[in-house]
Design a protein around this motif. Structure first.
Motif, mmCIF file in Angstrom:
data_model
loop_
_atom_site.group_PDB
_atom_site.id
_atom_site.type_symbol
_atom_site.label_atom_id
_atom_site.label_comp_id
_atom_site.label_asym_id
_atom_site.label_seq_id
_atom_site.Cartn_x
_atom_site.Cartn_y
_atom_site.Cartn_z
ATOM 1 N N LYS A 71 -0.901 -3.424 -6.426
ATOM 2 C CA LYS A 71 -0.670 -2.524 -7.556
ATOM 3 C C LYS A 71 -1.969 -1.834 -7.964
ATOM 4 N N GLN A 72 -1.946 -0.522 -7.891
ATOM 5 C CA GLN A 72 -3.085 0.302 -8.295
ATOM 6 C C GLN A 72 -2.598 1.725 -8.497
ATOM 7 N N THR A 73 -3.449 2.539 -9.082
ATOM 8 C CA THR A 73 -3.042 3.903 -9.388
ATOM 9 C C THR A 73 -4.008 4.905 -8.765
ATOM 10 N N THR A 74 -3.527 6.131 -8.634
ATOM 11 C CA THR A 74 -4.376 7.225 -8.187
ATOM 12 C C THR A 74 -5.271 7.654 -9.348
ATOM 13 N N ARG A 75 -6.145 8.618 -9.087
ATOM 14 C CA ARG A 75 -7.037 9.100 -10.129
ATOM 15 C C ARG A 75 -6.278 9.760 -11.274
ATOM 16 N N PHE B 175 -0.971 7.863 -11.172
ATOM 17 C CA PHE B 175 0.297 7.647 -10.481
ATOM 18 C C PHE B 175 0.226 6.355 -9.665
ATOM 19 N N GLU B 176 1.360 5.676 -9.537
ATOM 20 C CA GLU B 176 1.418 4.542 -8.620
ATOM 21 C C GLU B 176 0.907 5.008 -7.257
ATOM 22 N N MET B 177 0.061 4.215 -6.611
ATOM 23 C CA MET B 177 -0.706 4.662 -5.456
ATOM 24 C C MET B 177 0.161 5.198 -4.313
ATOM 25 N N GLN B 178 1.240 4.501 -3.990
ATOM 26 C CA GLN B 178 2.045 4.924 -2.847
ATOM 27 C C GLN B 178 2.860 6.180 -3.167
ATOM 28 N N PHE B 179 3.455 6.234 -4.334
ATOM 29 C CA PHE B 179 4.216 7.417 -4.754
ATOM 30 C C PHE B 179 3.269 8.608 -4.922
ATOM 31 N N VAL C 195 6.637 -3.384 -1.583
ATOM 32 C CA VAL C 195 7.632 -2.940 -0.597
ATOM 33 C C VAL C 195 8.584 -1.922 -1.231
ATOM 34 N N GLY C 196 9.043 -2.203 -2.437
ATOM 35 C CA GLY C 196 9.931 -1.270 -3.118
ATOM 36 C C GLY C 196 9.258 0.057 -3.417
ATOM 37 N N ALA C 197 7.991 0.004 -3.826
ATOM 38 C CA ALA C 197 7.265 1.236 -4.126
ATOM 39 C C ALA C 197 7.052 2.074 -2.869
ATOM 40 N N TYR C 198 6.789 1.399 -1.753
ATOM 41 C CA TYR C 198 6.657 2.127 -0.488
ATOM 42 C C TYR C 198 7.989 2.784 -0.123
ATOM 43 N N GLY C 199 9.082 2.031 -0.254
ATOM 44 C CA GLY C 199 10.397 2.595 0.039
ATOM 45 C C GLY C 199 10.697 3.806 -0.820
ATOM 46 N N GLN C 200 10.343 3.746 -2.107
ATOM 47 C CA GLN C 200 10.555 4.892 -2.978
ATOM 48 C C GLN C 200 9.771 6.110 -2.487
ATOM 49 N N SER C 201 8.523 5.905 -2.091
ATOM 50 C CA SER C 201 7.685 7.029 -1.670
ATOM 51 C C SER C 201 8.208 7.668 -0.391
ATOM 52 N N LYS C 202 8.728 6.849 0.519
ATOM 53 C CA LYS C 202 9.229 7.390 1.785
ATOM 54 C C LYS C 202 10.604 8.036 1.615
ATOM 55 N N LEU C 203 11.403 7.508 0.688
ATOM 56 C CA LEU C 203 12.653 8.179 0.335
ATOM 57 C C LEU C 203 12.347 9.525 -0.305
#
Length: 323
Positions: free
Chosen positions: A104-108, A111-115, A169-177
């Motif tokens: 769990k981390q955020t962009t600058r 935002f959630e990092m993966q999304f 895993v869920g956050a990655y799935g959201q980003s790829k969806l």
């Protein structure tokens, strides 16, 4: 059309400008390398410019580097401005860079990092460059998704940044969806212009650095199984390359490996999850993405009566790309 599509099938790319994100390693490197070898002027859009220069030095052809950090909207805007000053047209924008299963981390920008990296950064970059593509016949936006878009498939509009609870895993799935929903909605908007198209691809299971954040419970089994269930980055890049260069590719299509469960093999048309084709959710995600990034596109939404006639996806095309 042969089921064994390879880089030998890539048409001559001389005179074309291709921007490939995350192109200093893995799938992006192989994608950029193949395009350059076939004559394209290729820009490696990478977070670490020094590593980008090292990658460019290993390639043959017209290859340059542009610094781009998708975790920063300021960097995205700076990179887009630099590309606009260098080029008066872009033929291929390949949204390849990504992160996977990060803690769990955020962009600058918070935002959630993966999304933020996989979707919002590419959404913003595409919107800022699209007017350089619209006048160019045959131009394409290719966005790389993953079979991971099927895992816990949902866009969490009530908590898109996973602030209340976090699943890598869920956050990655959201980003790829989101990558797929972005492609399909973008294609719907592009159809009225008749030049640029949006296409998606996924690499199956490829041996790249992307999986370095795989949860510990999965890491050991995957280490043992990797030689049996993964393919090389060069093979993993083929679906992206086909989406980018195959003259038969249509807007809204999705390419992936042709082997069992789309894990390995030569690229063919595949179908994404039922959730990914939900137009109302695509449009809601688009509105959220505009709001979060502050980027609007030079192509607007189409009316509901036009959606079915203008949206082409892999469900309505044969496995060889023909209608």
């Amino acid at each position: 059309m042969s089921d064994k599509w390879t880089t030998a099938n890539i048409p001559d790319q001389h005179g074309r400008v291709a921007v490939v994100t995350g192109a200093n390693t893995g799938l992006g490197y192989e994608t950029a390398k193949a395009l350059a070898e076939h004559g394209a002027s290729v820009v490696l859009a990478v977070r670490n410019a020094e590593k980008g220069e090292q990658a460019a030095a290993r390639m043959t052809g017209d290859v340059t580097v542009q610094a781009l950090d998708l975790t920063s909207l300021d960097s995205v805007r700076t990179a887009a401005a630099a590309l606009r000053s260098r080029f008066d047209r872009i033929d291929l924008l390949i949204n390849n860079a990504g992160v996977m299963y990060t803690p769990k981390q955020t962009t600058r920008d918070g935002f959630e990092m993966q999304f933020g990296t996989n979707h919002l950064g590419h959404f913003a970059l595409t919107g800022l460059l699209l007017d350089l593509m619209l006048p160019v016949p045959g131009s394409r936006v290719v966005t790389v998704s993953s079979t991971g878009h099927r895992i816990r498939a949902a866009i969490h509009f009530d908590d898109p940044q996973w602030e209340r609870s976090y699943s890598r895993v869920g956050a990655y799935g959201q980003s790829k969806l989101a990558n797929l929903m972005f492609t399909y909605e973008l294609q719907r908007r592009l159809a009225a212009h008749g030049t640029t198209v949006a296409v998606a691809a996924h690499p199956g299971l490829s041996g790249t650095e992307l999986a370095r954040n795989t949860p510990a419970a999965l890491r050991l089994p995957l280490t043992w199984l990797a030689p049996l269930i993964t393919q090389t980055p060069a093979m993993g890049a083929l679906p992206t390359l086909r989406a980018a260069t195959d003259p038969a590719a249509l807007g809204g299509q999705y390419y992936g490996p042709g082997g069992r469960n789309e894990v390995m093999g030569h690229p063919r048309l595949v179908t994404s999850s039922p959730e990914s084709y939900e137009a109302a959710v695509q449009q809601r995600l688009w509105a959220l993405s505009e709001d979060l990034t502050g980027v609007t596109f030079p192509v607007g939404p189409v009316g509901r009566s036009e959606q079915n006639s203008r949206h082409v996806d892999s469900r309505s095309a044969g496995a060889d790309g023909r209608r």
